[in-house]
Design a protein around this motif. Structure first.
Motif: not given
Length: 406
Positions: A35-40, A256-264, A293-296, A303-305
């Protein structure tokens, strides 16, 4: 029995020297390294066992049993200066925040977990500062830790859960009003309390989309002696008898929405400081917190931001202001900006997960809150004059977590 539990928690909490955590006000921005890797961000996105406090309905994502343990090394940078005086740096500049989470699947519909989390805190340490900086050599130290047992039920993509909470809190405030050691200072000593609360979460998952909503109850913590350190600043004729400093209620939604290897993912929550006993006496305002947040996901790693924003819950009051409990604008400005400077507003985060094997993974996260500067007016009765007080505050945190799935 309550005293035995309290002594055990003190032993656990001795692992953490507290300063200001990576916070919205005094509330930690995320529970766990994911969660912290995605700013909470976590109300509407799955984070496995560590979802227990963020949204307990999402522990239903655990396939069998998952356990996570780790912590955050947190390094705030806080300084204070008064007009015409020297600047002082707070020595409360490093904290270790522990966390342990476990969740397990009972059957196709029922899940249960258990966990221990450092959930918030705040403090400064100016005991060695030059008295001319105007800090009154103030030391404040608030520590909060929660123990919870999430219980979740899921069917046809819909999940609902409740987490009964046992919260341990510790508070200490002391200061010196005149700088004369012979007169002694004001202090409450370390006060502790154990109180109960609860979290409720719901979630719905369909076709790569996850929706979530949460409510966290207010927890009223009683700290013996809190009123005694506030009383010297009361207006004539007023007596301050409140020893309660509540952990505020929270409510929020996320998706959140997951499409392929991506999640926002996007979260919104409100932290109700204006209804929290103690904080509302010092005019803390509700916070609207937005995190994105974004997750790959790649083969063997993630990876997360993320970015988190909430306006400061404290604001400047005019010198002529007087509130209903007998605090004036000068006192409110000084106590908030000097002793409880929850003024940071933006947090940036980056994180990653690396899979060691099918059962074991490691999460890491880095959070940064850029420097925020606030200048308020205060009043010196000795010289019958107003003057400026300024606090600067930035935050850096590094989190690590080890996960086992079995």
């Amino acid at each position: 029995m309550k005293n035995k539990i309290r002594l055990s928690l003190v032993g656990i909490f001795s692992l953490a020297t507290t300063s200001l955590f990576a916070t919205n006000g005094a509330v930690l921005i995320g529970m766990g390294a994911e969660a912290r890797g995605m700013a909470g961000t976590g109300i509407g996105i799955v984070h496995g066992a560590e979802s227990a406090l963020t949204n307990p309905a999402l522990i239903t994502s655990v396939e069998k049993t998952e356990i996570s343990f780790g912590g955050t090394l947190f390094m705030p940078d806080v300084s204070y200066a008064s007009q015409g005086g020297t600047s002082a740096d707070s020595d409360a500049d490093m904290s270790m925040i522990p966390e342990v989470s476990l969740a397990t699947k009972i059957n196709d519909n029922f899940y249960i977990g258990i966990g221990m989390w450092g959930t918030g805190g705040m403090g400064v340490d100016y005991r060695d500062a030059d008295f001319t900086a105007g800090t009154m050599n103030m030391v404040t130290n608030l520590q909060l830790m929660q123990f919870g047992v999430p219980l979740a039920y899921t069917m046809n993509g819909f999940s609902i859960a409740v987490t009964p909470i046992l919260q341990y809190g510790s508070l200490d405030i002391n200061y010196d009003m005149d700088g004369n050691p012979a007169n002694g200072g004001m202090g409450m000593g370390v006060a502790q309390d154990l109180e109960f609360g609860y979290n409720i979460g719901v979630a719905y998952q369909i076709d790569g989309i996850t929706f979530g909503a949460i409510y966290k109850s207010r927890i009223d913590m009683e700290y013996k002696g809190f009123s005694s350190v506030v009383q010297p600043f009361m207006n004539p004729g007023f007596t301050y008898s409140n020893n309660t400093l509540s952990t505020p209620a929270e409510m929020g939604i996320g998706a959140s929405y997951t499409f392929g290897v991506n999640t926002i993912a996007l979260d919104y929550k409100m932290i109700q400081w204006s209804d929290a006993l103690g904080y509302k006496d010092f005019e803390w305002e509700d916070q609207d917190v937005i995190s994105i947040g974004y997750e790959y996901k790649a083969d063997g790693w993630v990876g997360r931001v993320g970015y988190n924003y909430a306006s400061s819950p404290i604001s400047e009051k005019s010198m002529m202001y007087n509130n209903s409990v007998g605090l004036n604008g000068d006192t409110i400005n000084m106590f908030n900006l000097l002793g409880f400077p929850g003024i940071v507003e933006s947090h940036y985060a980056i994180g990653a997960t690396y899979s060691l094997n099918e059962q074991t993974s490691v999460d890491v996260a880095f959070t940064y809150a850029p420097e925020t500067t606030e200048t308020y007016k205060a009043y010196n009765p000795q010289y019958n004059m107003e003057y400026d007080i300024t606090t600067k505050h930035s935050q850096t945190g590094v989190s690590a977590q080890l996960n086992f799935n079995f």
